[in-house]
Design an enzyme around this catalytic site. Structure first.
Site, PDB file in Angstrom:
ATOM      1  N   ASP A 171       7.418  32.304  18.397  1.00  0.00           N
ATOM      2  CA  ASP A 171       7.516  32.863  19.732  1.00  0.00           C
ATOM      3  C   ASP A 171       6.445  31.426  20.863  1.00  0.00           C
ATOM      4  O   ASP A 171       6.175  31.017  22.071  1.00  0.00           O
ATOM      5  CB  ASP A 171       7.013  33.248  20.371  1.00  0.00           C
ATOM      6  CG  ASP A 171       7.762  34.486  19.659  1.00  0.00           C
ATOM      7  OD1 ASP A 171       9.076  34.379  19.398  1.00  0.00           O
ATOM      8  OD2 ASP A 171       7.274  36.204  19.818  1.00  0.00           O
ATOM      9  N   GLU A 214       2.413  43.896  16.597  1.00  0.00           N
ATOM     10  CA  GLU A 214       2.856  42.921  17.774  1.00  0.00           C
ATOM     11  C   GLU A 214       2.142  42.852  19.006  1.00  0.00           C
ATOM     12  O   GLU A 214       3.055  43.559  19.824  1.00  0.00           O
ATOM     13  CB  GLU A 214       3.844  41.736  17.540  1.00  0.00           C
ATOM     14  CG  GLU A 214       4.318  40.808  19.070  1.00  0.00           C
ATOM     15  CD  GLU A 214       5.778  40.623  19.018  1.00  0.00           C
ATOM     16  OE1 GLU A 214       5.535  39.008  19.977  1.00  0.00           O
ATOM     17  OE2 GLU A 214       6.062  41.285  19.299  1.00  0.00           O
TER      18      GLU A 214
HETATM   19  C1  GLC Z   1       9.039  39.583  19.895  1.00  0.00           C
HETATM   20  C2  GLC Z   1       9.741  38.500  19.618  1.00  0.00           C
HETATM   21  C3  GLC Z   1      10.498  37.377  19.652  1.00  0.00           C
HETATM   22  C4  GLC Z   1      11.481  38.609  20.329  1.00  0.00           C
HETATM   23  C5  GLC Z   1      10.801  39.598  21.334  1.00  0.00           C
HETATM   24  C6  GLC Z   1      11.984  40.075  21.585  1.00  0.00           C
HETATM   25  O1  GLC Z   1       7.919  38.837  21.195  1.00  0.00           O
HETATM   26  O2  GLC Z   1       8.624  37.997  18.762  1.00  0.00           O
HETATM   27  O3  GLC Z   1      10.842  36.252  19.392  1.00  0.00           O
HETATM   28  O4  GLC Z   1      11.789  37.277  21.746  1.00  0.00           O
HETATM   29  O5  GLC Z   1       9.587  40.219  20.529  1.00  0.00           O
HETATM   30  O6  GLC Z   1      12.366  40.871  20.603  1.00  0.00           O
END
Ligand code: GLC
Length: 567
Positions: free
Chosen positions: A336, A274
């Site tokens: 998100d 990510e």
């Molecule tokens: C990532 C996740 C999100 C979470 C963040 C902190 O971005 O996708 O949902 O709040 O990490 O862990």
């Protein structure tokens, strides 16, 4: 249901994550089986036949580990235990074997950047200055009068440093104060997280989606981030700063490489990152010699202005920037973000589905996209997402895109037999899987046809991408592999009618998928007249005069490892 395509394809040379379709399950909202209003692992098992029917290849499961749920599972207190809310480790074992029995894959969410403040590592770490786990987190002295060590802000608002009176130091948390960041400059942390990965790999998971990969390493000197030009230098908003020192540090690539090496020692396993970064920086996450992440998530379609020229430029920039051998991927939504059908409207969401499933690279679907689920307006008093609670005036809550899956029109939408943790869409008795399975022109059947075509045609799984034409309305491209048929994809990204003149006048083809009912199976040639919000996939007839004939599209670059040949 329109015809399906059952051609044999030779994908043996490609790993499964290149040819497959990934589907994100947000387990809280997928299927509840123990009637507590929250989805669970048995619920996922119960719906595997549906996912198989969809022809999904791989399920990415958002976190199901033990957690105080301050950030709904992204705050982990035990990396190798299943939270009782979702079930037990036996349920997990059953899930993985049921997934594999259906010849599908399961990947887990790995959250290595931070733990919960309730994790035993952090509880230990905060005890005293000389604790053996002190250096597992990022502790720092503050300035006079307890001012934080630097100006770094939390993504969820306010300073990213929390003062801990027990030891008189601050700890860093990129997200909630309940999510302290691990110190990845400490080799013991590497070992601990690699051990977590080993634990799940021994249980035969097929890979990981690594949470906030670009956050993992921070500047060693903890230098202040510069503020964004034109913003208040004393602002408390994350977005008012350029996170050049708090994220995307060069050392992160060593960690990613170590994760990849570990995965490879277990066979064909996938590493997804990510990463919210511009393309020029994103591509570094493929790693030196492509030994980093297999799929650094490409999130450009999440924020793109939904206009043909912009989307075309994004595709071209991305295709052009990919390293040799780096495999592309595309995403329209995740837990998100606002849902695609809300961002661009339902009619365009059908066009977006056609785009997602015909571009070069692995598509990841977010649960509910396939039935056109839209964001659900959650009243302020019902907001539970910490990001929403942190910025009440901005309405930044992610709850609207996380509501329960709409399975049927029974009470509680077939998701549960009781009130769910988030309210259901008011129109769930119309917009649901059961209704759409029986409606040939539904979004669900469009998705299914697109996935089926994609999986059965080498042009889509391995073929090159050749841009053909873009104007203010239309985006057109050709997908072609040396073997199999060639396809022209023509998308009208506006609600008004549009016309497209393929470069060569003499081409012929057959419409194989249409986002609107009416044209599938029809022969077509000459200029193409599109209705508003219409997308077409046209199988091109072999022979000269095809629109991608270099003679007629001189100067257009083709990308992909298998450039199209004119038969
Ligand atoms: C990532 C996740 C999100 C979470 C963040 C902190 O971005 O996708 O949902 O709040 O990490 O862990």
């Amino acid at each position: 249901m329109a015809q399906m395509y059952n051609k044999e394809e030779n994908t043996s040379r490609q790993p499964w994550w290149e040819t497959g379709v990934i589907y994100q399950v947000y387990p809280r909202s997928f299927q509840d089986t123990n009637q507590d209003g929250v989805g669970d692992l048995n619920g996922v098992i119960q719906r595997l036949d549906y996912l198989k029917w969809m022809q999904v290849d791989c399920i990415w499961l958002s976190p199901v580990f033990r957690s105080p749920m301050a950030d709904f599972g992204y705050d982990i207190s035990d990396y190798t235990g299943i939270d009782p809310l979702f079930g037990s480790i036996d349920d997990f074992d059953r899930l993985i074997s049921e997934v594999h029995r259906r010849d599908m894959k399961l990947i887990l969410d790995l959250v290595p950047n931070h733990t919960s403040d309730q994790h035993p590592w952090f509880r230990e770490s905060r005890k005293d200055l000389h604790n053996r786990k002190r250096n597992w987190y990022i502790w720092q002295d503050g300035g006079p009068d307890h001012t934080p060590p630097n100006n770094w802000k939390s993504v969820f608002g306010g300073p990213a440093w929390e003062y801990d009176s027990a030891t008189g130091q601050f700890y860093y948390h990129a997200f909630l104060k309940e999510q302290p960041d691990l110190n990845w400059r400490n080799p013991e942390v590497w070992q601990a997280i690699l051990d977590v990965m080993r634990f799940w790999l021994e249980k035969h998971v097929d890979g990981f989606r690594v949470d906030v990969m670009w956050h993992m390493v921070k500047d060693e000197l903890l230098r202040n981030n510069p503020s964004q030009p034109g913003t208040d230098p004393a602002s408390d908003f994350y977005d008012d700063y350029l996170p050049v020192y708090s994220t995307d540090q060069p050392e992160v690539h060593e960690i990613v490489r170590a994760m990849r090496e570990l995965l490879e020692s277990y066979g064909q396993k996938v590493l997804i990152g990510e990463i919210y970064l511009p393309v020029s920086k994103l591509i570094h996450y493929y790693g030196k010699d492509n030994k980093g992440a297999h799929l650094p998530f490409n999130f450009q379609l999440l924020t793109a202005e939904w206009k043909a020229e912009q989307i075309s430029a994004i595709i071209n920039e991305y295709e052009g920037a990919l390293p040799e051998g780096g495999w592309p991927n595309w995403v329209l939504g995740n837990h998100d973000q606002r849902r695609i059908a809300t961002r661009i409207g339902l009619p365009q969401a059908r066009v977006a589905a056609m785009l997602l499933l015909t571009l070069r690279g692995t598509p990841t679907l977010y649960y509910g996209e396939e039935i056109g689920m839209t964001d659900v307006a959650i009243p302020r008093s019902e907001i539970v997402d910490p990001q929403g609670l942190g910025f009440p005036d901005l309405y930044a809550s992610r709850d609207p895109g996380r509501t329960p899956m709409q399975w049927d029109s029974s009470p509680y939408a077939g998701f549960s037999q009781t009130k769910a943790w988030l309210r259901l869409a008011h129109n769930y008795n119309e917009v649901n899987v059961a209704n759409q399975q029986h409606a040939p022109a539904s979004m669900l059947n469009l998705y299914r046809k697109l996935i089926d075509l994609r999986k059965n045609e080498p042009a889509f799984t391995r073929g090159a991408y050749t841009p053909l034409y873009t104007d203010q309305q239309v985006l057109a491209y050709v997908r072609a592999a040396p073997e199999g048929d060639k396809f022209m994809v023509v998308l009208n990204l506006t609600a008004g009618p549009a016309r497209f003149d393929p470069p060569h006048q003499q081409w012929h083809g057959e419409v194989v998928i249409n986002t609107l009912p009416g044209r599938e199976g029809l022969p077509t040639s000459g200029p193409i007249l599109l209705n508003g919000d219409e997308g077409l996939i046209i199988r091109l007839e072999p022979g000269a005069g095809q629109p991608e004939d270099p003679a007629s599209t001189e100067g257009l670059a083709t990308t992909g490892s298998t450039p199209p040949r004119i038969r």
